[in-house]
Scaffold this motif. Structure first.
Motif, PDB file in Angstrom:
ATOM      1  N   SER A 205       3.756   8.264  10.715  1.00 11.04           N
ATOM      2  CA  SER A 205       3.885   9.426  10.351  1.00 11.04           C
ATOM      3  C   SER A 205       3.954   9.987   9.289  1.00 11.04           C
ATOM      4  O   SER A 205       3.638  10.914   8.470  1.00 11.04           O
ATOM      5  N   SER A 206       5.370   9.368   8.338  1.00  7.22           N
ATOM      6  CA  SER A 206       4.931   9.453   6.122  1.00  7.22           C
ATOM      7  C   SER A 206       4.120   9.182   6.093  1.00  7.22           C
ATOM      8  O   SER A 206       3.732  10.335   4.987  1.00  7.22           O
ATOM      9  N   ALA A 207       3.388   7.872   6.332  1.00 10.71           N
ATOM     10  CA  ALA A 207       1.476   8.131   5.542  1.00 10.71           C
ATOM     11  C   ALA A 207       0.672   9.734   5.847  1.00 10.71           C
ATOM     12  O   ALA A 207      -0.021   9.935   5.016  1.00 10.71           O
ATOM     13  N   LEU A 208       0.496   9.534   7.215  1.00  6.09           N
ATOM     14  CA  LEU A 208       0.201  10.863   7.424  1.00  6.09           C
ATOM     15  C   LEU A 208       0.526  11.985   7.119  1.00  6.09           C
ATOM     16  O   LEU A 208      -0.414  12.953   6.292  1.00  6.09           O
TER      17      LEU A 208
ATOM     18  N   ALA B 296       0.225  -1.469   0.017  1.00  4.48           N
ATOM     19  CA  ALA B 296      -0.182  -0.455   0.214  1.00  4.48           C
ATOM     20  C   ALA B 296       1.077   1.292  -0.389  1.00  4.48           C
ATOM     21  O   ALA B 296       0.257   2.127  -0.651  1.00  4.48           O
ATOM     22  N   PHE B 297       2.481   0.931   0.563  1.00  7.15           N
ATOM     23  CA  PHE B 297       3.000   2.370   0.697  1.00  7.15           C
ATOM     24  C   PHE B 297       3.161   2.491  -0.514  1.00  7.15           C
ATOM     25  O   PHE B 297       3.597   3.912  -0.958  1.00  7.15           O
ATOM     26  N   ARG B 298       3.910   1.902  -1.142  1.00  4.84           N
ATOM     27  CA  ARG B 298       4.520   1.827  -2.396  1.00  4.84           C
ATOM     28  C   ARG B 298       3.319   2.118  -3.496  1.00  4.84           C
ATOM     29  O   ARG B 298       4.277   2.653  -4.651  1.00  4.84           O
ATOM     30  N   GLU B 299       2.464   2.316  -2.943  1.00  2.16           N
ATOM     31  CA  GLU B 299       1.045   2.746  -4.344  1.00  2.16           C
ATOM     32  C   GLU B 299       0.753   4.081  -4.155  1.00  2.16           C
ATOM     33  O   GLU B 299      -0.300   3.943  -4.259  1.00  2.16           O
ATOM     34  N   SER B 300       1.155   4.355  -2.957  1.00  5.47           N
ATOM     35  CA  SER B 300       0.595   5.399  -2.595  1.00  5.47           C
ATOM     36  C   SER B 300      -0.651   5.533  -1.867  1.00  5.47           C
ATOM     37  O   SER B 300      -1.195   6.686  -2.206  1.00  5.47           O
ATOM     38  N   ARG B 301      -1.156   4.328  -1.701  1.00  6.91           N
ATOM     39  CA  ARG B 301      -2.755   3.986  -0.864  1.00  6.91           C
ATOM     40  C   ARG B 301      -2.637   4.776   0.747  1.00  6.91           C
ATOM     41  O   ARG B 301      -2.173   3.628   1.737  1.00  6.91           O
ATOM     42  N   TRP B 302      -2.852   6.323   0.984  1.00  6.88           N
ATOM     43  CA  TRP B 302      -2.545   6.773   2.090  1.00  6.88           C
ATOM     44  C   TRP B 302      -3.386   6.236   3.171  1.00  6.88           C
ATOM     45  O   TRP B 302      -2.950   5.645   4.189  1.00  6.88           O
ATOM     46  N   GLU B 303      -4.340   5.947   2.922  1.00  4.22           N
ATOM     47  CA  GLU B 303      -5.497   5.591   4.146  1.00  4.22           C
ATOM     48  C   GLU B 303      -5.053   4.245   4.257  1.00  4.22           C
ATOM     49  O   GLU B 303      -5.414   3.593   5.839  1.00  4.22           O
TER      50      GLU B 303
END
Length: 130
Positions: free
Chosen positions: A33-36, A2-9
């Protein structure tokens, strides 16, 4: 994934689930923290970065996260402070060194711009009072 695909939620949900199980998981706190931050929730991102530092002050990642969030908030003085504190624990960390140099440059530029604005405002007011 999900992180690699920019799916932050999705990232935030996954990291939160791990943190709920282990509130002291500094890796997940830093990643959340990074995703937020990428999602735009800077206050929550800063809270997670601060918690990461509180739990493991010797971990460079916490200071890097905090500096990044403060940069996004345009708090260059705070960013300088975070980098300096991080370098006390991690004197050889290149990411913190680069962030510190950038923050100092931005802080100086912001100060110059602020001074120019005050000077321009004072000059305008003096001209209007004549």
């Amino acid at each position: 994934m999900a992180f690699r695909e920019s799916r932050w939620e999705d990232c935030i949900q996954h990291f939160t689930a791990v943190i709920d199980q282990d509130p002291n998981d500094v890796k997940c706190l830093a990643k959340r923290s990074s995703a937020l931050q990428k999602k735009g929730d800077l206050n929550a991102a800063l809270e997670d970065a601060d918690r990461t530092i509180q739990l493991q002050p010797s971990l460079a990642r916490g200071y890097i996260r905090k500096a990044s969030v403060l940069h996004a908030l345009k708090d260059y003085s705070g960013q300088v402070d975070a980098c300096i504190e991080g370098l006390k624990h991690n004197p050889d960390d290149d990411t913190l060194k680069k962030a510190l140099a950038l923050a100092r440059r931005l802080k100086a530029n912001a100060s110059k711009a602020s001074q120019a604005a005050r000077t321009t405002f004072a000059t305008r007011n003096a001209a209007l009072s004549r």
